[in-house]
Design an enzyme around this catalytic site. Structure first.
Site, PDB file in Angstrom:
ATOM      1  N   SER A 131       0.892  -1.218  -0.109  1.00  0.00           N
ATOM      2  CA  SER A 131       0.012  -0.031   0.003  1.00  0.00           C
ATOM      3  C   SER A 131       0.933   1.301   0.086  1.00  0.00           C
ATOM      4  CB  SER A 131      -1.006  -0.080   0.911  1.00  0.00           C
ATOM      5  OG  SER A 131       0.061   0.031   2.410  1.00  0.00           O
ATOM      6  N   GLY A 145      -5.255  -0.357   5.340  1.00  0.00           N
ATOM      7  CA  GLY A 145      -5.781  -1.175   6.449  1.00  0.00           C
ATOM      8  C   GLY A 145      -7.135  -0.639   7.150  1.00  0.00           C
ATOM      9  N   CYS A 196       2.349  -7.197   2.165  1.00  0.00           N
ATOM     10  CA  CYS A 196       1.684  -6.442   2.635  1.00  0.00           C
ATOM     11  C   CYS A 196       0.704  -7.272   3.217  1.00  0.00           C
ATOM     12  CB  CYS A 196       0.828  -5.479   1.764  1.00  0.00           C
ATOM     13  SG  CYS A 196      -0.568  -4.330   2.802  1.00  0.00           S
ATOM     14  N   ASN A 197       0.569  -7.284   4.578  1.00  0.00           N
ATOM     15  CA  ASN A 197      -0.287  -8.212   5.401  1.00  0.00           C
ATOM     16  C   ASN A 197      -1.576  -8.076   5.114  1.00  0.00           C
ATOM     17  OD1 ASN A 197       1.726  -9.532   7.835  1.00  0.00           O
ATOM     18  ND2 ASN A 197       2.406  -7.445   7.165  1.00  0.00           N
ATOM     19  N   CYS A 206       2.400  -5.890  10.297  1.00  0.00           N
ATOM     20  CA  CYS A 206       2.587  -4.707   9.008  1.00  0.00           C
ATOM     21  C   CYS A 206       3.583  -4.343   8.470  1.00  0.00           C
ATOM     22  CB  CYS A 206       1.565  -3.655   9.451  1.00  0.00           C
ATOM     23  SG  CYS A 206       1.657  -2.156   8.382  1.00  0.00           S
TER      24      CYS A 206
HETATM   25  N1  DGL Z   1       1.813  -2.113   4.978  1.00  0.00           N
HETATM   26  C1  DGL Z   1       0.376  -2.800   4.868  1.00  0.00           C
HETATM   27  C2  DGL Z   1       0.574  -4.164   5.755  1.00  0.00           C
HETATM   28  O1  DGL Z   1       1.657  -4.924   5.951  1.00  0.00           O
HETATM   29  C3  DGL Z   1      -0.446  -1.907   5.635  1.00  0.00           C
HETATM   30  C4  DGL Z   1      -0.551  -0.459   5.616  1.00  0.00           C
HETATM   31  C5  DGL Z   1      -1.652   0.002   5.196  1.00  0.00           C
HETATM   32  O2  DGL Z   1      -2.585   0.209   6.030  1.00  0.00           O
HETATM   33  O3  DGL Z   1      -1.879   0.443   4.140  1.00  0.00           O
HETATM   34  O4  DGL Z   1      -0.536  -4.388   6.204  1.00  0.00           O
END
Ligand code: DGL
Length: 265
Positions: free
Chosen positions: A17, A49, A79-80, A190
């Site tokens: 993201s 998220g 990205c999780n 995250c």
């Molecule tokens: N980097 C993203 C993750 O691993 C999330 C960040 C977002 O909320 O966009 O979940």
């Protein structure tokens, strides 16, 4: 493209993201130094998220299609949140493409647990979706696993604020109340959060709490998948990294390179 040796020379695509997936990319560069990489951060649509599942899925498909059009031999959904919402349908739609996602490292935390508390910092959507509940259910007998939805935390990384009093205030409000004497592990669920790890460590001080994330495991999983398909590059070369972002802002690309060059702890 059928020719394996031609396909082998394509880059590996990464998407997130925003800038968080760079924490996975820096591990991938360490474990697959001969590979080329294209990283696509969707900062224009960040954060994912706090968005509805369907919107996250559509954005992740759009990012994946963009990378597939450019020509990649594999995709890391770094990205999780996007993994929880989209990795299964992505694999169904592109069955020949190696696609690796990331999930909060609850399994390794639970396997090492002495029965204490594991705090899982992640986005509100990650802790809401089915994949997360499956993980919680699977390891609930091994430790007390507490999800902490961290709305607003990824924004610190997007702004390049990796320390300072504002971040301390965030940790004081959203993390400190859950830290008990038997807290063993904090899982960074995250991909933005590993960049906050040095400051988090400082914040935790002398408390014997380990901090873990799934970035190395994810990079190694892509390496395994490529090797299995005969697509892993092993020549003696240093690969190239191309960073792209949906937000037309050169400062974000500069910040991305800065984040990528930070040492892995
Ligand atoms: N980097 C993203 C993750 O691993 C999330 C960040 C977002 O909320 O966009 O979940």
């Amino acid at each position: 493209m059928d020719n394996i040796s031609e396909r082998k020379n394509l880059p590996i695509g990464f998407t997130d993201s925003g800038l968080g997936g760079l924490s996975v990319l820096r591990e991938a560069i360490r474990v697959m130094p001969a590979e080329d990489f294209i990283y696509y951060g969707d900062s224009q649509n960040a954060p994912y998220g706090t968005k509805p599942e369907e919107e996250i899925r559509n954005l992740t498909f759009a990012a994946a299609n963009k990378l597939f059009d450019e020509g990649v031999k594999g995709l890391v959904v770094a990205c999780n949140t996007a993994t929880s919402a989209a990795v299964r349908p992505l694999r169904n739609t592109f069955p020949d493409m190696p696609i690796v996602g990331i999930e909060p490292a609850i399994k390794p935390a639970a396997m090492q647990s002495r029965g204490g508390r594991i705090l899982v910092m992640a986005t509100p959507m990650t802790v809401k979706l089915e994949k997360f509940h499956y993980l919680l259910d699977r390891y609930k007998d091994k430790a007390q696993i507490i999800p902490l939805p961290c709305e607003g935390l990824m924004e610190f990384v997007e702004r390049g604020n990796l320390d300072g009093v504002e971040l301390d205030a965030y940790f004081e409000e959203h993390l400190l109340p859950y830290i008990t004497d038997d807290t063993e592990t904090i899982v960074l669920g995250c991909t933005h959060y590993p960049f906050l790890r040095p400051h988090l460590k400082e914040f935790l001080g002398k408390r014997p709490i380990q901090i873990i994330d799934g970035s190395l495991g994810t990079a190694l999983e892509m390496k395994r998948r490529l090797a299995q398909k005969g697509l892993l590059r092993t020549e003696n070369r240093r690969g190239n990294v191309l960073i792209q972002n949906s937000e037309n802002n050169p400062e974000l690309i500069k910040l991305s390179h800065r984040l990528l060059s930070l040492p892995v702890e």
